[in-house]
Design a protein around this motif. Sequence first.
Motif, short mmCIF file in Angstrom:
data_model
loop_
_atom_site.label_atom_id
_atom_site.label_comp_id
_atom_site.label_asym_id
_atom_site.label_seq_id
_atom_site.Cartn_x
_atom_site.Cartn_y
_atom_site.Cartn_z
N GLY A 121 55.44 0.36 133.80
CA GLY A 121 55.37 0.49 132.34
C GLY A 121 56.64 1.07 131.77
N SER A 122 57.13 2.16 132.39
CA SER A 122 58.32 2.80 131.79
C SER A 122 59.55 1.94 132.01
N THR B 288 59.44 -0.72 129.33
CA THR B 288 59.71 -0.22 127.98
C THR B 288 61.18 0.16 127.83
N TYR C 256 54.99 8.40 130.09
CA TYR C 256 54.23 7.34 130.76
C TYR C 256 53.51 7.87 131.99
N SER D 241 53.47 9.33 124.06
CA SER D 241 54.28 8.16 124.42
C SER D 241 54.59 7.33 123.19
N CYS D 242 53.58 7.10 122.36
CA CYS D 242 53.79 6.29 121.16
C CYS D 242 54.82 6.95 120.25
N TYR E 211 59.41 -2.54 118.16
CA TYR E 211 58.87 -1.38 118.90
C TYR E 211 58.34 -0.29 117.98
N HIS F 204 47.50 -0.20 127.22
CA HIS F 204 47.89 -1.17 128.24
C HIS F 204 48.11 -2.55 127.62
N GLU G 234 51.48 -2.49 126.18
CA GLU G 234 52.53 -2.62 127.21
C GLU G 234 52.72 -4.06 127.64
#
Lengths: 514, 514
Positions: free
Chosen positions: A327-328, A331, A371, A391-392, A438, A461, A464
């Motif tokens: 995930g990270s 991103t 994350y 995170s957001c 984003y 998720h 993502e």
Amino acid sequence: MGENEVEIVEHHVEEEPERNGTRTHSFLESLTPSDREGNSSTQSSHRLLAYSDALISIIATVMILPVAHTKIEDDEELKESLQNLLATKIAVYLMTFLIVTVAWAAHIRLFQVIERIDDCLALLNLACMMLITFLPYTFSLMATFPENILGILLFCSCVIVIGLIQAIIVTYGFSRPFLLNDQIQTSENQGYYKWHILKVILRVPILCFVAIIFSFFFSPMSYVLLAIVIFLPYISQSVKWCYRKAKGQVEESPDSMLFYSFHPNEPLSKERVEAFSDGVYAIVATLLILDICEDNVPDPREVQEKFGGSLIEALQGFGPEFLAYFGSFATVGLLWFVHHSLFLHVTKTSRLMGLLNTFSLAFVGGLPLAYQLTHEFPRNSRNELEAIQISCVIIFFAGIFQMAIWVAALFGERRALHPYVRYAGRDHAFMFAKLALYPSVALGTFLLTCALSQFSAPIFHVMEVTVPFAFLLLRLLVRVGLTLLRLVFSPAKQSASDVPEYEDPRLPFTEMVN
Amino acid sequence: MGENEVEIVEHHVEEEPERNGTRTHSFLESLTPSDREGNSSTQSSHRLLAYSDALISIIATVMILPVAHTKIEDDEELKESLQNLLATKIAVYLMTFLIVTVAWAAHIRLFQVIERIDDCLALLNLACMMLITFLPYTFSLMATFPENILGILLFCSCVIVIGLIQAIIVTYGFSRPFLLNDQIQTSENQGYYKWHILKVILRVPILCFVAIIFSFFFSPMSYVLLAIVIFLPYISQSVKWCYRKAKGQVEESPDSMLFYSFHPNEPLSKERVEAFSDGVYAIVATLLILDICEDNVPDPREVQEKFGGSLIEALQGFGPEFLAYFGSFATVGLLWFVHHSLFLHVTKTSRLMGLLNTFSLAFVGGLPLAYQLTHEFPRNSRNELEAIQISCVIIFFAGIFQMAIWVAALFGERRALHPYVRYAGRDHAFMFAKLALYPSVALGTFLLTCALSQFSAPIFHVMEVTVPFAFLLLRLLVRVGLTLLRLVFSPAKQSASDVPEYEDPRLPFTEMVN
């Protein structure tokens, strides 16, 4: 529409010769062993700067590691003290990030004056780098022991030695004028330049020396002095600049002192901003895999004893780490992609844009941890929701500051952007969509998780997974959006309420005007 | 002497137009938003490749961390098992380094064919990068659990997916020919190129697929297949090339297939070799400060309890770490400096030079650990002597492989070096001295510590401190050496026995011949 395109082509032709000019210039610089001066020891500084940027980008992000390795148990009692500890560490991270980027900015300034190097300068620069890499450690000592003078002493001595080495580099450079920037080389008042630059550089060690003296009897004064050293030139010049902009005054003779002016409009090497950003994005993207490679290879004996030799079962426990890593990486990679797309169209970087870029990068640095937290807590716990929302927020700010770079380029000088992405440029809407994707998705996810907190993990998720595809299809989406807009606006001028999310509402208007 | 200089100038003029040509070519490439094709989505691939190089250089060195964090106590009983563990970890580090550099070489090859990118390719490349960064982990799983098929499965699936993504990139690139290398773009048999490249790329996933099938019933066969996948093309081509060189045969039509030929002479982008090396040197130089920043900031409570609030005493325990950091930073920095000086004069990189560079970098990766060990053990212990000698060996090999790059460039094609550093070039002796300094000093230190083992630590420290100054004064030393040589040779041709250490004995002869 036809007229609009002609205008772009005109812009284009207008600029080509000059851009060719700068290219040729950098070509001359990069002619390796001094085909220009016949001095065989003179070299292009390109690779030295690339190496310095790589070192500085690693060092800027180093203090995120202590934050990353603070293990947070899902235990409400310990939470308070841990949160305090974490807050301190995050503050140290942000401060060292800023301090290192200030040192980096000083380094850029220095090597915008000295454009060619020889062996001696390369070795001096390595010595300077060694001390810069030591800054985060001394700063964190100072932050951990604020009442102990040793921290101030070490930090100040580092800064003093860095300043002295820079002064030596400048003196050396001016004693061999073929190493200097062409503008200074051909200038008549070289001596004036030299003293102005030395004055600016030596101000820092002198103030640090005073701070050391104060630290022996009144340490708060030392901290004030250090804050002045690091941030005042930027703040005062920025305030002056904003004031002047607001009053609409013309700046006094912008060419008189282009270097070491601390103006927000002072030029900043675009190449170096890119190299530094690449370094930070690369380190941050791989931050989690470093830990995974080190900690998450299970011990054969343990697998035999605990899991009856089943490696799959042993690895299942690491599932959250792998998810967090992918995930990270995705991103950070996509934020890099947006940055890359933006800087492809940036033709000139100013100090203000560099500052906004630094803020964006500082947020990007926190992403892997957010994350990791997201995947670490049990489902539907309060902590999980918080981690997802953090995170957001981080993604949102990293994206918003990237957008601010674009806005600064748009509102600043007209020459800072390629015509394609200026107002009414043909890729203006597309660039806006890329930059807005984003932040808007992060904002949407944040609001959704507030409303539907029990589904926060699935929402996150889904976000993502869909964002990479959104980037792939973005051009199509923008085209559909623009067509829809035209349908709405052109036949009958209805209400502007259903503007698609990714659109810059100004564009259709300017298009209609043309 | 005068004639000699004229010759250099001639060479120079001879080559200038072509070098200008390549520059202009790369200038055309870097014209950012597709000023060439009018397709606004086409971009220069320069920054994408820089980011990929940064990622890959971090990942290549990642497996050194588990080696670094294996704590070795000065305890003779535990030594055996620890040494075994350490040997395994070092083997894993070297293997992953080689595997990652093989993946990197494949990446270079791919983007020498596809020279321009668009958004879709950038995103595909990010996906490919994500899997490459996962390779070290899967490999270390495979190495830790050799009899478990899960490791093979994970590693092979990574390689398969990477291969498939590369195949997609190639297919995509050939469907939009303006993205391709100019040579292929203008070539008549584009279709032939495409199939040849796809064949080479897809060979890897297919062999990996067979390895997966074998892993279910006869896993040793899988390992053989994997070894074939990774190293065979290089080994077979190198053997063929050496055989041909030895027999003096002319190579058959070198232009017919310049890409994906696996020849040692296959061109390798010099820019990317530099970027990758910079990344590795930067990571390795900062490896120890990362640990220092994380672990060596003492806890305020502990300082209060153990050291009575005296921070200086608390920090004294960390002395060895600081010394190791400064020592390794300086050594890595100076090795980078030598590399930088060499590549300034390299005009064309071949795959063989890339391979030698990889070996040099693999040794550089081990340096910080060797230095850390050097300072960790008590004075005059057997371990300390061993650690110092290991450091010398590592420095020696890192330096020797750098020199091998130069020798390969000298003996390979004449066009690979700038005239200044070719035989009889005016900086030939100086370049030799630069490259020979570290290996000869390391060898000298090694031999001295063998003879005077009780003074090994002081000898090593003296070496650390003097080498930077030796680099500063090198040009002077070489000039003195050359003058001495001339005095010895010119008046009366005496014996060549007292050639100074840093001299290439061939140079004076060639000079006298001219």
